[in-house]
Design an enzyme around this catalytic site. Structure first.
Site, PDB file in Angstrom:
ATOM      1  N   SER A  95     133.766 183.321 100.308  1.00  0.00           N
ATOM      2  CA  SER A  95     133.901 184.719 100.737  1.00  0.00           C
ATOM      3  C   SER A  95     132.970 185.024 101.914  1.00  0.00           C
ATOM      4  O   SER A  95     133.297 185.843 102.768  1.00  0.00           O
ATOM      5  CB  SER A  95     133.651 185.674  99.568  1.00  0.00           C
ATOM      6  N   ASN A  96     131.824 184.365 101.990  1.00  0.00           N
ATOM      7  CA  ASN A  96     130.946 184.576 103.152  1.00  0.00           C
ATOM      8  C   ASN A  96     131.565 183.984 104.410  1.00  0.00           C
ATOM      9  O   ASN A  96     131.471 184.568 105.490  1.00  0.00           O
ATOM     10  CB  ASN A  96     129.555 184.003 102.887  1.00  0.00           C
TER      11      ASN A  96
ATOM     12  N   ARG B  60     122.543 160.128  97.878  1.00  0.00           N
ATOM     13  CA  ARG B  60     122.446 161.409  98.574  1.00  0.00           C
ATOM     14  C   ARG B  60     122.317 161.166 100.090  1.00  0.00           C
ATOM     15  O   ARG B  60     122.921 161.862 100.898  1.00  0.00           O
ATOM     16  CB  ARG B  60     121.181 162.110  98.057  1.00  0.00           C
TER      17      ARG B  60
ATOM     18  N   HIS C 240     121.241 183.419 100.939  1.00  0.00           N
ATOM     19  CA  HIS C 240     120.766 183.233  99.568  1.00  0.00           C
ATOM     20  C   HIS C 240     120.836 184.577  98.844  1.00  0.00           C
ATOM     21  O   HIS C 240     120.428 185.610  99.391  1.00  0.00           O
ATOM     22  CB  HIS C 240     119.325 182.713  99.592  1.00  0.00           C
TER      23      HIS C 240
ATOM     24  N   LEU D 126     112.938 174.501  99.894  1.00  0.00           N
ATOM     25  CA  LEU D 126     114.158 175.054  99.294  1.00  0.00           C
ATOM     26  C   LEU D 126     114.142 176.588  99.352  1.00  0.00           C
ATOM     27  O   LEU D 126     113.244 177.220  98.798  1.00  0.00           O
ATOM     28  CB  LEU D 126     114.294 174.589  97.842  1.00  0.00           C
ATOM     29  N   ASP D 127     115.124 177.166 100.040  1.00  0.00           N
ATOM     30  CA  ASP D 127     115.246 178.623 100.212  1.00  0.00           C
ATOM     31  C   ASP D 127     113.959 179.220 100.793  1.00  0.00           C
ATOM     32  O   ASP D 127     113.636 180.381 100.524  1.00  0.00           O
ATOM     33  CB  ASP D 127     115.607 179.305  98.870  1.00  0.00           C
TER      34      ASP D 127
ATOM     35  N   GLU E  59     125.903 190.716 101.191  1.00  0.00           N
ATOM     36  CA  GLU E  59     125.981 189.415 101.864  1.00  0.00           C
ATOM     37  C   GLU E  59     127.018 189.462 102.970  1.00  0.00           C
ATOM     38  O   GLU E  59     126.814 188.944 104.065  1.00  0.00           O
ATOM     39  CB  GLU E  59     126.353 188.319 100.861  1.00  0.00           C
TER      40      GLU E  59
HETATM   41  C1  GRF Z   1     126.890 183.489  97.549  1.00  0.00           C
HETATM   42  O1  GRF Z   1     126.364 184.355  96.587  1.00  0.00           O
HETATM   43  C2  GRF Z   1     125.793 182.904  98.393  1.00  0.00           C
HETATM   44  O2  GRF Z   1     124.723 183.773  98.601  1.00  0.00           O
HETATM   45  C3  GRF Z   1     125.354 181.724  97.561  1.00  0.00           C
HETATM   46  O3  GRF Z   1     126.531 181.217  96.977  1.00  0.00           O
HETATM   47  C4  GRF Z   1     127.512 182.241  96.921  1.00  0.00           C
HETATM   48  C5  GRF Z   1     128.681 181.751  97.679  1.00  0.00           C
HETATM   49  O4  GRF Z   1     129.770 182.619  97.640  1.00  0.00           O
HETATM   50  N1  GRF Z   1     124.618 180.778  98.365  1.00  0.00           N
HETATM   51  P1  GRF Z   1     130.975 182.391  98.623  1.00  0.00           P
HETATM   52  O5  GRF Z   1     131.471 180.955  98.471  1.00  0.00           O
HETATM   53  O6  GRF Z   1     130.531 182.681 100.019  1.00  0.00           O
HETATM   54  O7  GRF Z   1     132.025 183.369  98.156  1.00  0.00           O
END
Ligand code: GRF
Length: 213
Positions: free
Chosen positions: A13-14, A61, A105, A140-141, A170
């Site tokens: 979705s982002n 990895r 995040h 990390l983050d 977001e």
């Molecule tokens: C979001 O909440 C983002 O902050 C986190 O994972 C989720 C991903 O959602 N890192 P999408 O795939 O963008 O819908």
């Protein structure tokens, strides 16, 4: 014009918010580490190039990171945007893309790095929660913050209701941050505090969601 590769693992979705915001960004490809990521069909439908680098096909990895890095370098993007990309990338990979790798995040960093951020926010009893767009470093983050959006935690909130409110934020702050990159307004060496040049740029952006009365 600035270009980017978007890395996804899931629903995307982002990614959709970034693409639909028409920021002027050229999306060179969407790359997923899972062939079944729901983000992929949407990207294909939009005419975007897609690739899969399936982490399960690599013994280590490092081998996965190496292949992913090669795929990205071939496309020569200015930016690498992590949008729900659920693999931890190694230091060598991060070093290769230092200063141009960005992540979103779902918490107000430095609070709640890692997983299950909404549940942890509820357990901690914080009154404000939110999301952070940040540069990716080996911590990390923990990389420099580019943009943040905050929402209230309401009485009766569940993990799901809080997650939905944060997700709305977001979808506003990630495209906004991308726009700043496209407009060349971000001063970042990938390590220190990020400055945004010009007016209208705020690091602490309190967003009132519609259902916050
Ligand atoms: C979001 O909440 C983002 O902050 C986190 O994972 C989720 C991903 O959602 N890192 P999408 O795939 O963008 O819908």
């Amino acid at each position: 014009m600035k270009s980017a590769v978007i890395l996804v693992s899931g629903r995307g979705s982002n990614m959709r918010a970034i693409v639909e915001a028409r920021t002027g960004l050229e999306v060179k490809a969407v790359i997923a580490n899972r062939p079944d990521a729901p983000a992929l069909p949407w990207a294909v439908e939009r005419g975007l190039a897609t690739r899969v680098v399936d982490h399960r096909e690599f013994a280590t990895r490092d081998a996965f990171d190496e292949r992913l890095a090669l795929e990205i370098e071939r496309l020569r993007p200015d930016l690498l945007l992590l949008a729900g990309f659920m693999r931890i990338l190694g230091e060598a990979f991060i070093g290769r893309f230092a200063g141009r790798m960005v992540n979103i995040h779902p918490s107000l960093l430095p609070a709640f790095p890692g997983l299950r951020t909404h549940r942890r926010a509820l357990e901690a009893g914080v009154k404000l929660h939110g999301a952070t767009v940040h540069m990716v470093t080996a911590a990390l983050d923990g990389g420099p913050i580019v943009a943040q959006g905050a929402v209230p935690v309401l009485a009766g909130d569940t993990e799901e209701s809080l997650a939905a409110r944060v997700l709305e934020v977001e979808h506003r702050i990630y495209p906004q941050a991308v726009r700043w990159f496209v407009e060349d307004r971000i001063e970042s060496n990938g390590r220190d505090v990020v400055q945004v040049r010009g007016t209208g740029a705020s690091h602490d952006w309190i967003v009132s969601p519609r259902n916050a009365e």
